[in-house]
Write a protein that holds these residues in place. Structure first.
Motif, mmCIF file in Angstrom:
data_model
loop_
_atom_site.group_PDB
_atom_site.id
_atom_site.type_symbol
_atom_site.label_atom_id
_atom_site.label_comp_id
_atom_site.label_asym_id
_atom_site.label_seq_id
_atom_site.Cartn_x
_atom_site.Cartn_y
_atom_site.Cartn_z
ATOM 1 N N LEU A 235 6.857 8.993 17.856
ATOM 2 C CA LEU A 235 7.144 8.477 16.516
ATOM 3 C C LEU A 235 5.833 7.895 16.005
ATOM 4 N N ARG A 236 5.428 8.230 14.797
ATOM 5 C CA ARG A 236 4.109 7.798 14.329
ATOM 6 C C ARG A 236 4.019 6.278 14.332
ATOM 7 N N SER A 237 2.861 5.755 14.751
ATOM 8 C CA SER A 237 2.682 4.306 14.821
ATOM 9 C C SER A 237 1.953 3.799 13.587
ATOM 10 N N GLN A 238 1.512 4.709 12.719
ATOM 11 C CA GLN A 238 0.791 4.320 11.504
ATOM 12 C C GLN A 238 0.861 5.465 10.491
ATOM 13 N N THR A 239 0.788 5.114 9.213
ATOM 14 C CA THR A 239 0.825 6.180 8.203
ATOM 15 C C THR A 239 -0.552 6.829 8.022
ATOM 16 N N GLY B 145 5.787 4.999 3.994
ATOM 17 C CA GLY B 145 6.853 5.452 4.887
ATOM 18 C C GLY B 145 6.994 4.583 6.115
ATOM 19 N N ARG B 146 7.935 5.001 6.966
ATOM 20 C CA ARG B 146 8.266 4.245 8.164
ATOM 21 C C ARG B 146 7.267 4.503 9.278
ATOM 22 N N VAL B 147 6.978 3.462 10.040
ATOM 23 C CA VAL B 147 6.196 3.606 11.269
ATOM 24 C C VAL B 147 6.921 2.853 12.379
ATOM 25 N N TYR B 148 6.595 3.182 13.622
ATOM 26 C CA TYR B 148 7.381 2.669 14.757
ATOM 27 C C TYR B 148 6.473 2.129 15.849
ATOM 28 N N ARG B 149 6.794 0.935 16.345
ATOM 29 C CA ARG B 149 6.064 0.383 17.487
ATOM 30 C C ARG B 149 7.040 -0.398 18.354
ATOM 31 N N PRO B 150 6.902 -0.286 19.687
ATOM 32 C CA PRO B 150 7.857 -0.988 20.556
ATOM 33 C C PRO B 150 7.595 -2.494 20.627
ATOM 34 N N ASP B 151 7.626 -3.161 19.494
ATOM 35 C CA ASP B 151 7.451 -4.626 19.455
ATOM 36 C C ASP B 151 8.804 -5.302 19.607
ATOM 37 N N THR B 152 8.804 -6.482 20.236
ATOM 38 C CA THR B 152 10.037 -7.269 20.286
ATOM 39 C C THR B 152 10.260 -7.868 18.896
ATOM 40 N N ALA B 153 11.496 -7.761 18.416
ATOM 41 C CA ALA B 153 11.771 -8.260 17.062
ATOM 42 C C ALA B 153 11.694 -9.780 17.022
ATOM 43 N N HIS C 85 7.880 -9.498 13.322
ATOM 44 C CA HIS C 85 7.754 -8.163 13.933
ATOM 45 C C HIS C 85 9.097 -7.452 13.984
ATOM 46 N N TYR C 86 9.024 -6.146 13.844
ATOM 47 C CA TYR C 86 10.220 -5.342 13.999
ATOM 48 C C TYR C 86 9.767 -3.967 14.485
ATOM 49 N N PRO C 87 10.520 -3.332 15.381
ATOM 50 C CA PRO C 87 10.035 -2.058 15.931
ATOM 51 C C PRO C 87 9.899 -0.946 14.889
ATOM 52 N N LEU C 88 10.493 -1.153 13.742
ATOM 53 C CA LEU C 88 10.345 -0.188 12.646
ATOM 54 C C LEU C 88 9.851 -0.972 11.442
ATOM 55 N N PHE C 89 8.840 -0.483 10.756
ATOM 56 C CA PHE C 89 8.459 -1.106 9.492
ATOM 57 C C PHE C 89 7.794 -0.059 8.593
ATOM 58 N N HIS C 90 7.335 -0.481 7.437
ATOM 59 C CA HIS C 90 6.791 0.471 6.468
ATOM 60 C C HIS C 90 5.333 0.148 6.144
ATOM 61 N N GLN C 91 4.571 1.178 5.911
ATOM 62 C CA GLN C 91 3.183 0.966 5.486
ATOM 63 C C GLN C 91 2.903 1.743 4.210
ATOM 64 N N MET C 92 1.928 1.231 3.452
ATOM 65 C CA MET C 92 1.377 2.035 2.357
ATOM 66 C C MET C 92 -0.049 2.393 2.743
ATOM 67 N N SER D 205 -17.723 11.206 0.985
ATOM 68 C CA SER D 205 -17.387 9.940 1.655
ATOM 69 C C SER D 205 -16.070 9.461 1.066
ATOM 70 N N GLY D 206 -15.491 8.444 1.701
ATOM 71 C CA GLY D 206 -14.202 7.994 1.179
ATOM 72 C C GLY D 206 -13.847 6.618 1.708
ATOM 73 N N PHE D 207 -12.817 6.056 1.111
ATOM 74 C CA PHE D 207 -12.280 4.817 1.682
ATOM 75 C C PHE D 207 -10.804 5.006 1.974
ATOM 76 N N ALA D 208 -10.290 4.139 2.852
ATOM 77 C CA ALA D 208 -8.868 4.202 3.204
ATOM 78 C C ALA D 208 -8.365 2.776 3.372
ATOM 79 N N PHE D 209 -7.087 2.615 3.203
ATOM 80 C CA PHE D 209 -6.495 1.307 3.487
ATOM 81 C C PHE D 209 -5.066 1.485 3.956
ATOM 82 N N GLY D 210 -4.566 0.508 4.705
ATOM 83 C CA GLY D 210 -3.174 0.548 5.162
ATOM 84 C C GLY D 210 -2.580 -0.843 5.034
ATOM 85 N N LEU D 211 -1.537 -0.972 4.187
ATOM 86 C CA LEU D 211 -0.932 -2.287 3.946
ATOM 87 C C LEU D 211 0.515 -2.296 4.436
ATOM 88 N N GLY D 212 0.983 -3.455 4.882
ATOM 89 C CA GLY D 212 2.370 -3.578 5.336
ATOM 90 C C GLY D 212 3.301 -3.802 4.147
#
Ligand code: DAH
Length: 369
Positions: free
Chosen positions: A209-213, A234-242, A246-253, A334-341
């Motif tokens: 399951l993707r851990s990052q968008t 979209g949704r991303v998944y990590r085996p974190d204790t809620a 933290h939650y094992p499922l969350f969303h990133q942009m 060249s380019g830039f990227a970002f990932g926000l919760g």
């Protein structure tokens, strides 16, 4: 006894019976039953007696008719009296209709869009105005898109099986997916040969399951030549204790802009425009040096909001290794990227203090947004 006398006697008996029946009725239904029994137009007992009038002598009929009318009135008034008495006792419901059309109605509750979905819509709107279009990628990913192409080598701790949801997919499922991705590259764009070659090389690779968008950056660049200006939510998944944050499922942009001569200044102005649109005019943006394998240099982006610096996610200039992995030439683009919760953005804006609320499905919480 003459036939007329017998007829009159029957009528008198009927009047007594009817009056007694009306008086003993204790509900509107009982009273109605008695009315039908005695006064019913077809099967009523009065009607039955009336039918017997035909057997009387012609000369007796006027007297019989007169008596019949008298008794009919008598029974009628006994009925009216009984109904009035019942009406007073019961004051209503059984007599009056239980439906009161003058009362205000109950408004049916409408469902509505979940706060995370609402936030995603707002973010798409804001970034759309800045010229970013929306891209999507699968939630089940291979290691190439989730790690390898993002410059996260095999030995990197982020790839630890304990930090990810690996999927135990059989070999046939893996092969199927690989064909799917290879098929999608066949629409004749510039990079499809390159893309097909890497897709084939990935046959049989493990899935997770993707851990990052950030995966979507790779998918878009593999299929499109620059310039690129996309976001992916979209949704991303990590085996974190809620817990509260933290939650094992969350969303990133995820955001990605690739072109000629893109600089950190472009990244900073896009994030500032985004922050002021989403949180308000008085928001400032701060970059802190950081590290991500897929950006160089890398920063953490903080927004100054409500008198404190709040960390919203990571960003940076796309690492040349990432550009090379998708067949781009880092000397020309060249380019830039970002990932926000997304949860974090939504929580800040609505003063929500526990991320778990989003996934409890308690309508008392959800109803507020
Ligand atoms: N993928 C990172 C994470 O999940 C967030 C991130 C950081 C995305 C920097 C980016 C970036 O695109 O440039 O933690």
């Amino acid at each position: 006894m003459t036939a007329l006398e017998a007829f009159i006697e029957k009528l008198d008996a009927l009047a007594r019976d009817a009056t007694a029946a009306f008086e003993s009725a204790t509900t509107a239904e009982e009273l109605e039953q008695a009315r039908v029994e005695f006064l019913g137009a077809r099967q009523g007992r009065l009607k039955a007696i009336q039918k017997g009038m035909g057997r009387l002598d012609r000369s007796e009929r006027p007297a019989a008719g007169k008596k019949l009318n008298e008794v009919k009135r008598q029974i009628d008034s006994a009925f009216q009296a009984a109904r009035a008495a019942l009406g007073k006792e019961q004051a209503g419901p059984a007599v009056r209709s239980p439906f009161d059309p003058t009362l205000p109605g109950d408004r049916p509750r409408l469902g509505h869009v979940h706060p995370i979905t609402q936030t995603i819509e707002v973010l798409k709107e804001i970034m759309g105005r800045l010229g970013f279009s929306v891209a999507e990628g699968p939630e089940i990913e291979d290691e190439w898109h989730n790690f390898e192409a993002l410059n996260i080598p095999a030995a990197h701790p982020a790839r630890d099986p304990l930090e990810n949801f690996y999927i135990d997919a059989g070999p046939s499922q893996r092969a199927e997916r690989c064909h799917e991705t290879a098929d999608r590259s066949q629409d004749g764009d510039l990079l499809s040969d390159f893309y097909r070659a890497t897709a084939e090389a990935r046959a049989g690779a493990p899935l997770l399951l993707r851990s990052q968008t950030s995966t979507v950056q790779i998918r878009v660049m593999e299929q499109t030549a620059p310039p690129i200006r996309i976001i992916s939510l979209g949704r991303v998944y990590r085996p974190d204790t809620a817990d509260a944050t933290h939650y094992p499922l969350f969303h990133q942009m995820e955001g990605l802009l690739v072109d000629r001569q893109v600089t950190m200044a472009d990244l900073k102005s896009v994030l500032r425009m985004f922050a002021t649109s989403y949180l308000g005019e008085d928001v400032h943006v701060r970059f802190r040096p950081s590290f991500f394998p897929f950006t160089e240099p890398s920063v953490e982006a903080d927004f100054w909001w409500n008198d404190e610096w709040v960390e919203f996610g990571g960003a940076g200039m796309v690492d040349p290794n990432v550009l090379r992995a998708v067949g781009y030439d880092p000397e020309t683009v060249s380019g830039f990227a970002f990932g926000l919760g997304v949860e974090r953005l939504c929580m800040r804006r609505h003063q929500i203090t526990d991320i778990r609320e989003f996934y409890r499905n308690d309508v008392r919480f959800l109803r507020q947004f």
